[in-house]
Each structure stands twice: as structure tokens, then as C-alpha cells.
Design a protein around this motif. Structure first.
Motif, PDB file in Angstrom:
ATOM      1  N   VAL A 221      21.066  23.344  11.174  1.00 35.76           N
ATOM      2  CA  VAL A 221      21.718  23.542  12.771  1.00 35.76           C
ATOM      3  C   VAL A 221      20.770  22.889  13.408  1.00 35.76           C
ATOM      4  CG1 VAL A 221      22.639  24.972  14.268  1.00 35.76           C
ATOM      5  CG2 VAL A 221      23.164  25.412  11.975  1.00 35.76           C
ATOM      6  N   PRO A 222      20.874  21.931  14.362  1.00 31.62           N
ATOM      7  CA  PRO A 222      20.113  21.188  15.404  1.00 31.62           C
ATOM      8  C   PRO A 222      19.570  22.323  16.482  1.00 31.62           C
ATOM      9  CG  PRO A 222      22.246  20.173  15.365  1.00 31.62           C
ATOM     10  CD  PRO A 222      22.536  21.310  14.514  1.00 31.62           C
ATOM     11  N   HIS A 223      19.514  23.442  16.446  1.00 33.56           N
ATOM     12  CA  HIS A 223      18.994  24.390  17.554  1.00 33.56           C
ATOM     13  C   HIS A 223      18.637  25.419  16.725  1.00 33.56           C
ATOM     14  CE1 HIS A 223      23.041  26.000  17.791  1.00 33.56           C
ATOM     15  NE2 HIS A 223      23.610  24.694  17.657  1.00 33.56           N
ATOM     16  N   THR A 224      18.023  26.451  17.592  1.00 31.98           N
ATOM     17  CA  THR A 224      17.358  27.618  16.827  1.00 31.98           C
ATOM     18  C   THR A 224      18.321  28.673  17.428  1.00 31.98           C
ATOM     19  OG1 THR A 224      15.404  26.721  17.422  1.00 31.98           O
ATOM     20  CG2 THR A 224      15.144  29.028  17.034  1.00 31.98           C
ATOM     21  N   GLU A 225      18.569  29.344  16.024  1.00 29.92           N
ATOM     22  CA  GLU A 225      19.573  30.256  16.088  1.00 29.92           C
ATOM     23  C   GLU A 225      19.037  31.628  15.312  1.00 29.92           C
ATOM     24  OE1 GLU A 225      22.624  30.881  17.045  1.00 29.92           O
ATOM     25  OE2 GLU A 225      23.182  28.981  18.158  1.00 29.92           O
ATOM     26  N   TYR A 226      18.465  32.494  16.109  1.00 28.44           N
ATOM     27  CA  TYR A 226      18.013  33.815  15.423  1.00 28.44           C
ATOM     28  C   TYR A 226      19.125  34.856  15.445  1.00 28.44           C
ATOM     29  CZ  TYR A 226      12.930  32.624  15.573  1.00 28.44           C
ATOM     30  OH  TYR A 226      11.902  32.047  15.407  1.00 28.44           O
ATOM     31  N   SER A 227      18.940  35.768  14.588  1.00 26.44           N
ATOM     32  CA  SER A 227      20.008  36.730  14.347  1.00 26.44           C
ATOM     33  C   SER A 227      20.507  37.335  15.691  1.00 26.44           C
ATOM     34  CB  SER A 227      19.631  37.865  13.509  1.00 26.44           C
ATOM     35  OG  SER A 227      19.350  37.524  12.374  1.00 26.44           O
ATOM     36  N   ALA A 228      19.629  37.495  16.709  1.00 24.93           N
ATOM     37  CA  ALA A 228      20.223  38.016  18.061  1.00 24.93           C
ATOM     38  C   ALA A 228      21.083  37.294  18.638  1.00 24.93           C
ATOM     39  CB  ALA A 228      18.999  38.447  18.769  1.00 24.93           C
ATOM     40  N   GLY A 229      21.194  35.969  18.320  1.00 26.50           N
ATOM     41  CA  GLY A 229      21.928  34.851  18.988  1.00 26.50           C
ATOM     42  C   GLY A 229      23.329  34.926  18.211  1.00 26.50           C
ATOM     43  N   LEU A 230      23.346  35.314  16.976  1.00 30.18           N
ATOM     44  CA  LEU A 230      24.802  35.151  16.331  1.00 30.18           C
ATOM     45  C   LEU A 230      25.685  36.064  16.685  1.00 30.18           C
ATOM     46  CD1 LEU A 230      22.990  34.523  12.845  1.00 30.18           C
ATOM     47  CD2 LEU A 230      23.534  32.740  14.420  1.00 30.18           C
ATOM     48  N   ASN A 232      30.080  37.275  15.916  1.00 30.06           N
ATOM     49  CA  ASN A 232      31.352  37.084  14.940  1.00 30.06           C
ATOM     50  C   ASN A 232      32.388  35.999  15.346  1.00 30.06           C
ATOM     51  OD1 ASN A 232      32.571  38.310  12.533  1.00 30.06           O
ATOM     52  ND2 ASN A 232      34.145  39.103  13.928  1.00 30.06           N
ATOM     53  N   LYS A 233      32.789  35.307  14.173  1.00 31.68           N
ATOM     54  CA  LYS A 233      33.593  34.092  14.460  1.00 31.68           C
ATOM     55  C   LYS A 233      33.142  32.903  15.198  1.00 31.68           C
ATOM     56  CE  LYS A 233      37.774  37.042  14.234  1.00 31.68           C
ATOM     57  NZ  LYS A 233      39.010  37.444  14.740  1.00 31.68           N
ATOM     58  N   GLU A 234      31.617  32.971  15.129  1.00 33.34           N
ATOM     59  CA  GLU A 234      31.001  31.731  15.726  1.00 33.34           C
ATOM     60  C   GLU A 234      31.234  30.490  14.899  1.00 33.34           C
ATOM     61  OE1 GLU A 234      26.513  30.673  17.706  1.00 33.34           O
ATOM     62  OE2 GLU A 234      26.822  32.586  16.420  1.00 33.34           O
ATOM     63  N   HIS A 235      31.155  29.427  15.456  1.00 35.25           N
ATOM     64  CA  HIS A 235      31.128  28.071  14.775  1.00 35.25           C
ATOM     65  C   HIS A 235      29.715  27.349  15.189  1.00 35.25           C
ATOM     66  CE1 HIS A 235      35.840  27.936  14.127  1.00 35.25           C
ATOM     67  NE2 HIS A 235      35.386  28.805  13.654  1.00 35.25           N
ATOM     68  N   LEU A 236      29.196  26.937  14.191  1.00 39.11           N
ATOM     69  CA  LEU A 236      27.780  26.317  14.306  1.00 39.11           C
ATOM     70  C   LEU A 236      27.849  24.946  13.360  1.00 39.11           C
ATOM     71  CD1 LEU A 236      25.186  29.019  13.126  1.00 39.11           C
ATOM     72  CD2 LEU A 236      25.835  28.324  15.644  1.00 39.11           C
ATOM     73  N   ARG A 237      27.710  23.895  14.629  1.00 43.21           N
ATOM     74  CA  ARG A 237      28.064  22.572  14.366  1.00 43.21           C
ATOM     75  C   ARG A 237      26.529  22.035  13.395  1.00 43.21           C
ATOM     76  NH1 ARG A 237      32.224  19.654  14.952  1.00 43.21           N
ATOM     77  NH2 ARG A 237      33.792  20.458  16.490  1.00 43.21           N
ATOM     78  N   THR A 238      26.735  21.286  12.352  1.00 44.22           N
ATOM     79  CA  THR A 238      25.352  21.216  11.508  1.00 44.22           C
ATOM     80  C   THR A 238      25.087  19.694  11.853  1.00 44.22           C
ATOM     81  OG1 THR A 238      26.949  20.687   9.486  1.00 44.22           O
ATOM     82  CG2 THR A 238      26.354  22.916   9.762  1.00 44.22           C
ATOM     83  N   ILE A 246      30.102  25.256  10.300  1.00 48.55           N
ATOM     84  CA  ILE A 246      29.680  26.699   9.468  1.00 48.55           C
ATOM     85  C   ILE A 246      30.285  27.885  10.040  1.00 48.55           C
ATOM     86  CG2 ILE A 246      28.128  28.533   8.636  1.00 48.55           C
ATOM     87  CD1 ILE A 246      25.973  26.289   8.399  1.00 48.55           C
ATOM     88  N   LYS A 247      31.367  28.583   9.561  1.00 50.30           N
ATOM     89  CA  LYS A 247      31.976  29.721  10.364  1.00 50.30           C
ATOM     90  C   LYS A 247      31.178  31.016   9.963  1.00 50.30           C
ATOM     91  CE  LYS A 247      36.524  27.485   9.692  1.00 50.30           C
ATOM     92  NZ  LYS A 247      37.690  27.461   9.215  1.00 50.30           N
ATOM     93  N   LEU A 248      30.918  31.793  11.082  1.00 51.72           N
ATOM     94  CA  LEU A 248      30.262  32.987  10.807  1.00 51.72           C
ATOM     95  C   LEU A 248      30.886  34.174  10.912  1.00 51.72           C
ATOM     96  CD1 LEU A 248      26.972  32.224  13.023  1.00 51.72           C
ATOM     97  CD2 LEU A 248      27.150  31.855  10.588  1.00 51.72           C
ATOM     98  N   GLY A 249      30.480  35.108  10.120  1.00 46.28           N
ATOM     99  CA  GLY A 249      31.094  36.416  10.159  1.00 46.28           C
ATOM    100  C   GLY A 249      29.841  37.521  10.426  1.00 46.28           C
ATOM    101  N   VAL A 250      29.763  38.237  11.406  1.00 43.37           N
ATOM    102  CA  VAL A 250      28.892  39.318  11.944  1.00 43.37           C
ATOM    103  C   VAL A 250      29.504  40.675  11.905  1.00 43.37           C
ATOM    104  CG1 VAL A 250      26.917  39.865  13.319  1.00 43.37           C
ATOM    105  CG2 VAL A 250      27.520  37.489  12.830  1.00 43.37           C
ATOM    106  N   SER A 251      28.909  41.505  10.930  1.00 46.42           N
ATOM    107  CA  SER A 251      29.577  43.006  11.276  1.00 46.42           C
ATOM    108  C   SER A 251      28.166  43.944  10.879  1.00 46.42           C
ATOM    109  CB  SER A 251      30.560  43.068  10.236  1.00 46.42           C
ATOM    110  OG  SER A 251      30.387  43.458   8.990  1.00 46.42           O
ATOM    111  N   ASN A 259      31.194  31.154   6.176  1.00 46.44           N
ATOM    112  CA  ASN A 259      32.337  30.588   5.486  1.00 46.44           C
ATOM    113  C   ASN A 259      32.887  31.688   4.605  1.00 46.44           C
ATOM    114  OD1 ASN A 259      31.605  28.528   6.828  1.00 46.44           O
ATOM    115  ND2 ASN A 259      30.856  27.214   5.192  1.00 46.44           N
ATOM    116  N   ASN A 260      32.934  32.705   4.545  1.00 44.55           N
ATOM    117  CA  ASN A 260      33.527  33.868   3.870  1.00 44.55           C
ATOM    118  C   ASN A 260      32.904  33.873   2.418  1.00 44.55           C
ATOM    119  OD1 ASN A 260      35.103  34.768   6.084  1.00 44.55           O
ATOM    120  ND2 ASN A 260      36.376  33.400   5.475  1.00 44.55           N
ATOM    121  N   ILE A 261      31.702  33.281   2.109  1.00 40.36           N
ATOM    122  CA  ILE A 261      31.302  33.155   0.734  1.00 40.36           C
ATOM    123  C   ILE A 261      29.752  33.795   0.860  1.00 40.36           C
ATOM    124  CG2 ILE A 261      30.754  30.668   0.925  1.00 40.36           C
ATOM    125  CD1 ILE A 261      31.511  30.686  -2.164  1.00 40.36           C
ATOM    126  N   ALA A 262      28.826  32.764   1.737  1.00 40.43           N
ATOM    127  CA  ALA A 262      27.551  33.365   1.531  1.00 40.43           C
ATOM    128  C   ALA A 262      26.964  34.356   2.334  1.00 40.43           C
ATOM    129  CB  ALA A 262      26.898  31.932   1.906  1.00 40.43           C
TER     130      ALA A 262
END
Length: 297
Positions: A221-230, A232-238, A246-251, A259-262
Motif C-alpha cells: 500500500v503506497p502510504h503508511t497504515e499502522y494498526s491504529a489507523g485501520l 472495519n470494512k476499510e478498502h486499501l488501494r494497492t 484489499i478489504k479489511l476486517g477489524v474486530s 479479504n476474509n482469508i488472511a
């Protein structure tokens, strides 16, 4: 004399004293103790500085062995503490996303601003209180002790034996130079993650370097994404050629999934040029799902 005393009282009202006194007044007893142990207290009073101050709870999160090691090595302790100090008085209003600040340790720390949840981080540590003004600088409170990165993203991959497959594939398609650019996030699959693809998929990727490059760039991802910035349901362009998402799930129960897999198994490994998150599956864009024989031997 009366005017001087009035001015002194006004200064103490607006400012909470010098930097050490501000730390004391706000209960940062562990930090003060370590600063004194490292012999840095006088230095903090000799100039104008900004301190990113870990709370007592932040130090308590460190493994006891790490804390013991620092207390037994005052040089290492001083370097860690200097990594939390910047020359000059920097306020929250001065911060901008991806701003890098030179520390007294001689290395830089990175500011990130995440507007969606109103979070500001420094090297991934959340700033929980801003602009505690001192007569000789500024204090910002953080929730995690920052550890200086050991190198850039490529250095981190090289130094982690569990990422040797990723390293070989990055090298095979000439992607190492790209990963030395600034402000990057890499979701790094482990050796086991690549093994999960199966031999047929791996053979297919090895026969098609351009496709392999696309898959690898899909993890960047062409910018810095630490956990604190992620979130749920965020979309990150690669960084792949299609800028796939990439579709994120955060819980609170499953952590961060992609992407519901990794799943992110180790987060927030700071590098001099961004951050690495270790993941347990290789990510494949939807457009290639049917052309790569995943899981076949």
C-alpha cells in the motif's frame, strides 16, 4: 519585584513548569525514573525539546526482560529515550501526515494522521494527549514505547527467516528497489503462507514473472497504515498495476483480516520507510482468482 512575581505566576499558569516538571505533574513516574537513570534529566533542561512521553502503562507493556535489559545498559536506555525526543517545540497543529522528525537518537520518527477516527500516531504509537506545554518545550503523551527500526522494509524482510520465500520472489522480479521507497505498508506473507498456495500455483507464478510481480505488489500500500489507523470494512488501494483493493476486517475477537482469508499475525513492525504487517495467507486479486490454481499440487 511584584511585577516579576506576577509574570512568574502567569508563566506557571500557562506552562506547567519545565519539561521534567510537566512529566512529574502528569504522573509519568516510570519515564522520569528512566530519564534520571540514563543521566538525561539535565540535558532535557538545557534546551527546547518536544517529548513523546510513554505512560507508565506503556512501559508496563514491555516484556520484563526488555525493561531489565535497558536498565542494565544505560547507553541502550539513553538511545531509546532519545528516540522519543525531538529538537524544538512542536505542537499538534504542526503535524502533517507522513511528517518525519529527527530525534536526538539521530534517527527519524514518523507522524501519521488518520482522519476517519481522529487518531494521530508516531511510529504507530497513538498520541493520547497533545500539547502539554512546558517552559522549554512540549510534551505529547503516547500509549506505547517506541523502538527504533532496524532498517528499511527490505532490511526487515532480509532479517526475518520466516519471510525468506517472500524475499526470493521479491528479488526474482526486481521489486526490492520499489520496497525501498518511502511511506509504504507491506502485508508480508510468511513462508507457510506461500506453501498454502500449493505447488501448482507456485509453479504458475514462477513461470509468469509479470503475474508474480502483480501479486507481490498487491501486498503493498503506497502510504503508511499502522494498526491504529485501520478500521472495519476499510478498502486499501494497492500498488499493483490495477490499484486493486484489499478489504479489511477489524474486530476485537479476530484482530485484522484481509479479504476474509488472511490474518495479521504480527502487526506494526516499523521500518525507516514505513511499516510491515506479517500475514498468514498470500493475497490474490479477484481478477486472478480463476487463473491461479490455488491449493492444487
Amino acid at each position: 519585584m511584584i511585577a516579576f512575581l506576577a509574570l512568574t505566576a502567569l508563566v506557571q499558569t500557562v506552562f506547567g513548569g519545565n519539561l521534567v516538571e510537566v512529566l512529574q505533574n502528569n504522573g509519568h513516574t516510570t519515564l522520569i525514573s528512566l530519564v534520571q537513570q540514563a543521566g538525561l534529566a539535565d540535558a532535557l533542561l538545557a534546551g527546547e525539546y518536544t517529548i513523546f512521553a510513554p505512560t507508565n502503562a506503556a512501559f508496563a507493556k514491555l516484556p520484563q526482560s526488555t525493561l531489565d535489559g535497558l536498565q542494565n545498559d544505560t547507553t541502550a536506555l539513553a538511545n531509546i529515550l532519545k528516540y522519543h525526543v525531538v529538537q524544538g517545540s512542536i505542537q499538534k497543529a504542526d503535524a502533517s501526515n507522513e511528517l518525519q522528525l529527527e530525534t536526538l537518537a539521530g534517527t527519524k520518527i514518523r507522524i501519521n494522521i488518520y482522519p476517519h477516527n481522529n487518531v494521530v500516531t508516531v511510529d504507530g504509537s497513538m498520541i493520547t494527549a497533545f500539547d502539554l506545554a512546558a517552559t522549554n518545550g512540549m510534551v505529547h503523551v503516547i500509549d506505547t514505547v517506541m523502538m527504533p527500526p532496524t532498517g528499511n522494509i527490505v532490511d526487515l524482510v532480509v532479517g526475518n527467516s520466516d519471510l525468506s520465500t517472500l524475499l526470493s520472489k521479491v528479488q526474482s522480479v526486481g521489486l526490492a528497489g520499489t520496497l525501498q521507497g518511502d511511506a509504504l505498508t507491506v502485508f508480508a506473507p510468511t513462508n507457510a503462507a506461500f506453501s498454502k498456495l500449493g505447488s501448482a500455483a507456485l509453479d504458475s507464478l514462477n513461470r509468469d514473472p509479470q503475474l508474480l510481480k502483480e501479486i507481490l505488489e498487491y501486498h503493498v500500500v503506497p502510504h503508511t497504515e499502522y494498526s491504529a489507523g485501520l478500521y472495519n470494512k476499510e478498502h486499501l488501494r494497492t500498488m499493483d498495476s490495477h490499484n486493486d483493493i484489499i478489504k479489511l476486517g477489524v474486530s476485537s475477537t479476530t484482530g485484522v483480516t484481509l479479504n476474509n482469508i488472511a490474518r495479521v499475525t504480527q502487526a506494526d513492525i516499523s521500518a525507516t520507510n514505513g511499516v510491515v504487517h506479517i500475514i498468514d495467507h498470500v493475497l490474490i486479486p479477484n481478477r486472478y482468482q480463476h487463473s491461479i490454481p490455488v491449493g492444487r499440487k
